[in-house]
Each structure stands twice: as C-alpha cells, then as structure tokens.
Scaffold this active site. Structure first.
Site, PDB file in Angstrom:
ATOM      1  N   ARG A  35       0.845  -1.199   0.000  1.00 34.44           N
ATOM      2  CA  ARG A  35       0.000   0.000   0.000  1.00 34.44           C
ATOM      3  C   ARG A  35       0.879   1.247   0.000  1.00 34.44           C
ATOM      4  O   ARG A  35       1.814   1.358   0.799  1.00 34.44           O
ATOM      5  CB  ARG A  35      -0.888  -0.006   1.251  1.00 34.44           C
ATOM      6  CG  ARG A  35      -1.637   1.297   1.517  1.00 34.44           C
ATOM      7  CD  ARG A  35      -2.524   1.116   2.753  1.00 34.44           C
ATOM      8  NE  ARG A  35      -3.144   2.352   3.201  1.00 34.44           N
ATOM      9  CZ  ARG A  35      -2.783   3.030   4.280  1.00 34.44           C
ATOM     10  NH1 ARG A  35      -1.769   2.608   5.036  1.00 34.44           N
ATOM     11  NH2 ARG A  35      -3.411   4.137   4.624  1.00 34.44           N
ATOM     12  N   ARG A  76     -10.341  19.779   8.966  1.00 27.39           N
ATOM     13  CA  ARG A  76      -9.545  20.256  10.105  1.00 27.39           C
ATOM     14  C   ARG A  76      -9.995  21.651  10.518  1.00 27.39           C
ATOM     15  O   ARG A  76     -10.439  22.442   9.676  1.00 27.39           O
ATOM     16  CB  ARG A  76      -8.061  20.317   9.742  1.00 27.39           C
ATOM     17  CG  ARG A  76      -7.468  18.968   9.391  1.00 27.39           C
ATOM     18  CD  ARG A  76      -5.974  19.047   9.138  1.00 27.39           C
ATOM     19  NE  ARG A  76      -5.457  17.770   8.678  1.00 27.39           N
ATOM     20  CZ  ARG A  76      -5.185  16.730   9.448  1.00 27.39           C
ATOM     21  NH1 ARG A  76      -5.382  16.819  10.756  1.00 27.39           N
ATOM     22  NH2 ARG A  76      -4.716  15.606   8.952  1.00 27.39           N
ATOM     23  N   LYS A 218     -13.111   2.202   1.431  1.00 26.93           N
ATOM     24  CA  LYS A 218     -12.770   2.147   2.856  1.00 26.93           C
ATOM     25  C   LYS A 218     -14.020   2.514   3.660  1.00 26.93           C
ATOM     26  O   LYS A 218     -14.581   3.581   3.466  1.00 26.93           O
ATOM     27  CB  LYS A 218     -11.630   3.120   3.160  1.00 26.93           C
ATOM     28  CG  LYS A 218     -10.317   2.700   2.534  1.00 26.93           C
ATOM     29  CD  LYS A 218      -9.290   3.792   2.580  1.00 26.93           C
ATOM     30  CE  LYS A 218      -8.806   4.082   3.988  1.00 26.93           C
ATOM     31  NZ  LYS A 218      -7.745   5.115   3.971  1.00 26.93           N
TER      32      LYS A 218
END
Length: 479
Positions: A35, A76, A218
């Site tokens: 990965r 963020r 994912k």
C-alpha cells in the site's frame, strides 16, 4: 514462492520501508501486496515505489499487487493565537467562517460544507474524539456548540462528523490529481477510496478509472453502513478501516461491524481487507501484545481475504518482524482444529449461474477425493474470485494470461496466482495445469488435481468445464 497460508498480507510502505532491499525483505517475509499512502507520498515518490515493487516482482517471479490509498476529505479546524486552548465542559464554543486565529471561545472552520450541513444535536468530534462538541445552534455560517467531553483543542486538529452526511463527494481536488498520477503510471492495481458515505461517491472514480484499477472502498463512516449492500455491489473490494470507524462510532460496536462487513463481502464474492492497529505495539517493540495476536487471529478465523499493516511496516522499528509475525499468526490459525468449522459455517449459497455451480462442484470434488489442488484458468479474475469464495480446504492456483489480473488477485484469499499463456487446446490446458502445479510444489507425480476452465479456450466468463487429471512422472499430465 509458495505461501503456507490462505489469508493475504497487505503492507504499507513508508520511511522505514521505501528502499528496494527492504521491500524485497517484506515480500520474502510474507507481504503479498503493498500500500502506498497518498496522504504522505508525492507523485514522484509514488512512481519510485511502484518501480521498486516491480523490480522485486521481476526477481521473485510472483505477481505483486500495488494499492494506492487516496487521502479523501481531511476536515480540520484552523489555528489558534496561542497554538492550543483549554476548554471547560459545559462551556459554549463556536466554529465559524472567519479566517482569523481562534481563542477559547471560537475557531475558524475552513469547510463551508460542514457549516451548512451540521444540524442542532449533531456531534462534532475533534482530534480523534478526544474533544466532543454538540451543536446547539447553526445558521450556515457558524456552529455554536457546547463542550460535552474533553478540555483541549489545538491547531489544525481533525474534525469527525458521525451524525452528519456531507454534500461533498469523496474525491477532493488533491485526490483527483493523485488519481490522475496513479492512472498515468499504468502499473497500479488498486485504488482505495477514503470516507465513502454513499454509493454515489464511487460513480465519479469509476468514470475516471474506466476499469484500469480495482476500486477498494474504505468503510470508516457510519453513513456507509446504512447503504452497505449498494456500496459493496459498486466496489471491487472493501477495507474495514477500523481507526476512523472507531472514532465516529462507539468503540464497542467496531468488532461486530467488522464481522458484518467480512460476511457481507464473502457472500458477494468481493475481497475484504481488515485494517488499522493490528500489531500497533510493534511500531516500537519486536513482539506484539497478546491482545493484538488475538485481533489478527479473529480476522483470519472470520475469513477475511487480507489483513493490513499500517505504521507497523511504514514507519516502525521492526517492519520485517511485523510482517513475519502476522504471517505466523495466520498460518497457526489456519491449522487450528476450529478453523474449518468456522469458515464452513459462513459459506454462502452459490448464485444460480453455471460458473458458480462449477466452482462449488470443484470444491466438493477436491475435498471428497482429497485432491492436491484446484487449478482455475481466469482471464478477467471472476473465476478466481468464485473459487476463493468457496473457501476450499485445498489450495487454489489461479492461472491467468493477463499480468494485471494476477496482480489484482493478490489480495484474494487462498489464490496462488501464476501468469501463463492461454492454453492452445484441451490437452495443452490439462498439461499446463499439471506442469505448473508440479513446478509450484502443489503436487507431486501420482497426485490428482482438478481443473476448471472455459471452453472455447480464451473466452472470458465462460467457465463451464471440470477435469480431474494425474500429475505424471515428469510433472506433465498422466491423463
């Protein structure tokens, strides 16, 4: 190189493992595919790593998969005048659209999509859940919250939104550039998509990729679980990303979700990777904790296709030992007396297609007659996936004339992939299967094997033939 286990190991490359000799050591220790995390890799580094993996592949003679993991939308907060602020439980704290340093009453949130989507009552988790806020009032430009848990906030900490579905897709501008760079290399097999929320998130990537890479979704958002069957259907594989999932959902619910996703993927015949913190303590210690060993073992018992190492192999002090340990755990679990019963109990019903019936029959015959190996010819990869879905006790060799197919199948449970030309005729098909089974040490002269293939030869998706053959004294077919 014959692996003595069925589950595959996906190792993340990073500062501790980016040199070619280290990649080779990790492959020899048990890593089946690698990965590359695009959160920490430039396009130049990605291209260099792919070249190094391919050089290792050339020397080993085994197909090796490459997965590039896109960063996805990283949310963020802005910066603070003092870098960090202490908050009190019960106090009010505001996130707004004013691009100014924050204090202990407010902070800039450079994501208008969050300001517009959050509703009163929604939770906002800062810094992996160390600070929990609850929205009290929203007006599209600011979110007034109350501090529920935690007391510290600092510059650029991540924001998680377990209760909010954002209107933005899973691809950011950075992801689009990274995806273009990955596709231009033409030697990457899988792309992992972060923070998938809904089936639509896959549509844009599917359109851009046009089948050149497999798409691995994912699962790290609660919203994805609400439409998981559709997401599995549109994905080529799934990753159970337990880190972010454990932030956005109660920690105690993650093991059950892992089981649910593993079984749903097995039923659908799609590979599933279990990831995050599997051997976390091996970042700085040469041996894992007992709990970590149990965690890896649980994923193997459950029938996951692959288990993943993140920082353990990318930035840890013991990358080779981490891979060796994971391989040793997998081998031991697969020899456990309970393993076969647990795997069999989850076996899905075959779909009503000729190819599925052939794969089921191949497994039943191989186990009933105690044959040495199932050899399956697979051009597109779908026959290999069907053979693996059956989770047979005997090994599976997947023969493919397409190197990209063999590399992509490196993530799939139990498949030993070999690149070979298409058979010329029926006799060549049988001889080639026997010769390769002998050469790869899955059978010796006198052993019987079972072969599944499609007639006419070379027609994708036409698996319609089963043949039992003997390996002759010279490794050829004894017919």
């Amino acid at each position: 190189m014959k692996r003595l286990r069925k589950v595959k190991i996906l190792a993340t490359l990073g500062p501790a493992s980016s040199e070619e000799d280290m990649i080779e050591k990790l492959h020899e220790a048990g890593a089946d595919l690698f990965r590359i995390n695009m959160s920490h890799s430039s396009h130049e580094l990605m291209r260099t790593l792919v070249k190094r993996i391919r050089a290792v592949e050339e020397r080993s003679g085994r197909p090796i998969g490459v997965l590039c993991d896109l960063q996805g939308p990283k949310l963020r907060v802005g910066k603070f005048k003092n870098g960090t602020e202490q908050l009190e439980i019960g106090q009010t704290f505001t996130l707004d659209n004013k691009d100014e340093p924050g204090d202990n009453t407010r902070v800039y949130l450079p994501h208008p999509e969050i300001l517009e989507a959050v509703q009163p009552g929604h939770r906002l988790l800062i810094d992996d859940g160390r600070l929990q806020l609850r929205a009290e009032k929203t007006d599209g430009k600011s979110i007034t919250c109350v501090v529920v848990n935690g007391n510290k906030i600092s510059d650029r900490k991540g924001v998680s939104l377990p209760d909010t579905t954002l209107g933005v897709g899973a691809l950011t501008e950075k992801d689009r550039k990274d995806l273009d760079a990955v596709l231009a290399v033409d030697d990457v097999d899988w792309v992992a998509l972060s923070f998938i929320q809904r089936p639509d998130d896959l549509a844009e990537v599917r359109k851009i990729a046009r089948g050149r890479v497999g798409l691995m979704s994912k699962i790290e958002k609660p919203q994805a679980l609400e439409c998981i069957d559709e997401i599995i259907e549109l994905s080529d594989a799934l990753m159970v990303a337990r880190g972010d999932l454990g932030v956005e959902m109660p920690l105690e619910s993650v093991p059950g979700i892992q089981k649910q996703l593993t079984r749903a993927c097995r039923k659908a015949g799609k590979p599933v990777v279990v990831a995050t913190q599997m051997l976390e303590s091996m970042i700085s210690a040469p041996v894992p904790t007992r709990a970590e060993v149990s965690d890896v073992a649980t994923a193997v018992f459950e029938g996951a296709d692959a288990v993943m190492l993140s920082a353990e192999s990318a930035a840890g002090d013991y990358p080779v030992e981490a891979v060796s340990t994971m391989a040793a755990i997998a081998r031991r679990v697969e020899r456990d007396p309970n393993y076969t019963g647990i795997i069999y109990a989850q076996r899905p019903q075959p779909e009503a297609t000729g190819s599925d019936a052939i794969s089921l029959a191949a497994r039943q015959i191989a186990e009933t007659l105690n044959l040495s190996v199932i050899v399956t010819y697979t051009s597109s990869g779908s026959t290999g996936l069907r053979a693996a879905r059956e989770r047979p006790q005997v090994p599976i060799i997947a023969l493919s004339p397409v190197i990209q197919t063999a590399r992509r199948l490196s993530v799939v449970w139990g498949l030993h992939c070999v690149v070979t030309d298409d058979a010329k005729d029926h006799d060549d098909l049988v001889d080639r299967a026997c010769r390769i089974a002998y050469r790869e040490e899955f059978g010796k002269p006198g052993d019987r094997i079972i072969i599944s293939a499609g007639i006419p030869i070379g027609t994708p998706g036409s698996t319609n033939m089963l043949r039992i053959a003997y390996i002759g004294s010279d490794g050829m077919s004894g017919h």
